[in-house]
Structure formats: C-alpha cells, structure tokens
Design a protein around this motif. Structure first.
Motif, PDB file in Angstrom:
ATOM      1  N   UNK A  87       0.925  -1.375  -0.106  1.00 17.05           N
ATOM      2  CA  UNK A  87       0.186   0.064   0.073  1.00 17.05           C
ATOM      3  C   UNK A  87       0.546   1.030  -0.229  1.00 17.05           C
ATOM      4  N   UNK A  88       0.209   2.381  -0.450  1.00 19.58           N
ATOM      5  CA  UNK A  88       0.959   3.735  -0.356  1.00 19.58           C
ATOM      6  C   UNK A  88       1.660   3.944   0.948  1.00 19.58           C
ATOM      7  N   UNK A  89       0.723   3.676   1.874  1.00 18.28           N
ATOM      8  CA  UNK A  89       1.337   3.935   3.417  1.00 18.28           C
ATOM      9  C   UNK A  89       2.717   3.142   3.779  1.00 18.28           C
ATOM     10  N   UNK A  90       2.919   1.986   3.079  1.00 15.60           N
ATOM     11  CA  UNK A  90       3.805   1.178   3.336  1.00 15.60           C
ATOM     12  C   UNK A  90       5.435   1.716   3.123  1.00 15.60           C
ATOM     13  N   UNK A  91       5.299   2.727   2.265  1.00 12.40           N
ATOM     14  CA  UNK A  91       6.572   3.619   1.814  1.00 12.40           C
ATOM     15  C   UNK A  91       7.334   4.128   2.820  1.00 12.40           C
ATOM     16  N   UNK A  92       8.639   3.500   3.291  1.00 14.73           N
ATOM     17  CA  UNK A  92       9.475   3.866   4.262  1.00 14.73           C
ATOM     18  C   UNK A  92      10.764   3.410   4.086  1.00 14.73           C
ATOM     19  N   UNK A  93      11.649   3.669   4.907  1.00  8.06           N
ATOM     20  CA  UNK A  93      13.046   2.989   5.025  1.00  8.06           C
ATOM     21  C   UNK A  93      13.028   1.850   5.842  1.00  8.06           C
ATOM     22  N   UNK A  94      13.254   0.638   5.515  1.00  8.49           N
ATOM     23  CA  UNK A  94      12.951  -0.566   6.193  1.00  8.49           C
ATOM     24  C   UNK A  94      14.530  -0.975   6.844  1.00  8.49           C
ATOM     25  N   UNK A  95      14.439  -1.144   8.236  1.00 13.59           N
ATOM     26  CA  UNK A  95      15.866  -1.427   8.949  1.00 13.59           C
ATOM     27  C   UNK A  95      15.614  -2.767   9.487  1.00 13.59           C
ATOM     28  N   UNK A  96      16.511  -3.483   9.368  1.00 14.32           N
ATOM     29  CA  UNK A  96      16.978  -4.993  10.112  1.00 14.32           C
ATOM     30  C   UNK A  96      17.385  -4.513  11.438  1.00 14.32           C
ATOM     31  N   UNK A  97      17.162  -5.185  12.515  1.00 15.12           N
ATOM     32  CA  UNK A  97      17.701  -5.142  13.680  1.00 15.12           C
ATOM     33  C   UNK A  97      17.837  -6.318  14.424  1.00 15.12           C
ATOM     34  N   UNK A  98      18.731  -6.407  15.391  1.00 11.51           N
ATOM     35  CA  UNK A  98      19.065  -7.704  15.949  1.00 11.51           C
ATOM     36  C   UNK A  98      19.520  -7.449  17.667  1.00 11.51           C
ATOM     37  N   UNK A  99      19.217  -8.250  18.191  1.00 10.15           N
ATOM     38  CA  UNK A  99      19.517  -8.208  19.804  1.00 10.15           C
ATOM     39  C   UNK A  99      19.824  -9.568  20.219  1.00 10.15           C
ATOM     40  N   UNK A 100      21.055  -9.726  21.109  1.00 10.72           N
ATOM     41  CA  UNK A 100      21.502 -11.014  21.641  1.00 10.72           C
ATOM     42  C   UNK A 100      20.612 -11.014  22.719  1.00 10.72           C
ATOM     43  N   UNK A 101      20.057 -12.454  23.000  1.00 11.14           N
ATOM     44  CA  UNK A 101      19.385 -12.915  24.150  1.00 11.14           C
ATOM     45  C   UNK A 101      19.427 -14.173  24.221  1.00 11.14           C
ATOM     46  N   UNK A 102      18.961 -14.801  25.332  1.00 11.14           N
ATOM     47  CA  UNK A 102      18.896 -15.881  25.724  1.00 11.14           C
ATOM     48  C   UNK A 102      17.688 -16.396  25.976  1.00 11.14           C
TER      49      UNK A 102
END
Length: 126
Positions: A87-102
């Motif tokens: 959709x038009x509103x999906x326009x964005x810069x998309x970022x991948x993120x990560x966190x270390x977790x147990x």
C-alpha cells in the motif's frame, strides 16, 4: 558485534510484492532475536515484524498482519521480510535489527535492539 546489511527495497506500485533481505555477520547468529522496523517519511521508526532467535515466535504490527512475513535462515545468517499487497502507506526506509538474547520473546521497542542495518528504501507509488 553483529553487522547487518539490508537489500531488496525498490520502487513498486500498490498491490505489488517484494522480498527484503538482511545479511548478518556475527556468530552465533542463532543467539540473536531479529526484527524489521520502518521509518516513513517525516515519522519515527516503528516496529514491523519480529522473530525469536530460533523462530519460535513471530510478531507483527497490526497494519501488516496477513501481508508481511518475517523469516530467517540461521545457517545462512539471513533474515527476510516478504511483503505482499503493498500500500502507499508502506513507503518507508526498512531497517533490520538484532539483539542478543538467551530468551525466546519478541520485543517491539527500538531500545531493545543493539544492532541495526543502514536501511533499504521501499517506495510504493502510482
């Protein structure tokens, strides 16, 4: 530390589909929960989808449920976001993120993620 690089963003039309990729460097990758965020023009970064370190759980923001799918291939150190019915509103810069977790929980806040890619632009336009 983990280094993340996103790719796959492009100019598309409403209703189109595409796949965003996130390549991760850093081992063991399976120790990291991952997520996709996006930042629309002039707005703050927002949670899109998250996936636990071994794929136990997935979470999505309401606006993308049923249209977006997050997945990961730990053996290849890759994270994906499959997006459908854009959709038009999906326009964005998309970022991948990560966190270390147990643990095995998805976190939706940016403060929980220590590692970020530089983003890939998705533009939905007629």
């Amino acid at each position: 530390q983990v280094h993340l690089v996103e790719s796959g963003g492009r100019l598309v039309q409403p209703g189109d589909s595409l796949t965003l990729s996130c390549a991760a460097a850093g081992l063991p990758f399976s120790d990291y929960g991952v997520a996709w965020f996006r930042q629309p023009p002039g707005k703050e970064r927002e949670f899109v989808a998250g996936l636990t370190k071994n794929g136990e759980e997935k979470e999505y923001t309401d606006s993308v449920k049923g249209r977006f799918t997050i997945s990961r291939e730990n053996a290849q150190n890759m994270v994906y976001l499959h997006v459908n019915s854009l959709k038009l509103e999906d326009t964005a810069v998309y970022y991948c993120a990560a966190r270390q977790t147990s643990g095995s929980l998805v976190f939706r806040g940016t403060i929980y993620y220590n590692y970020w890619g530089q983003g890939t632009q998705v533009t939905v336009s007629t």
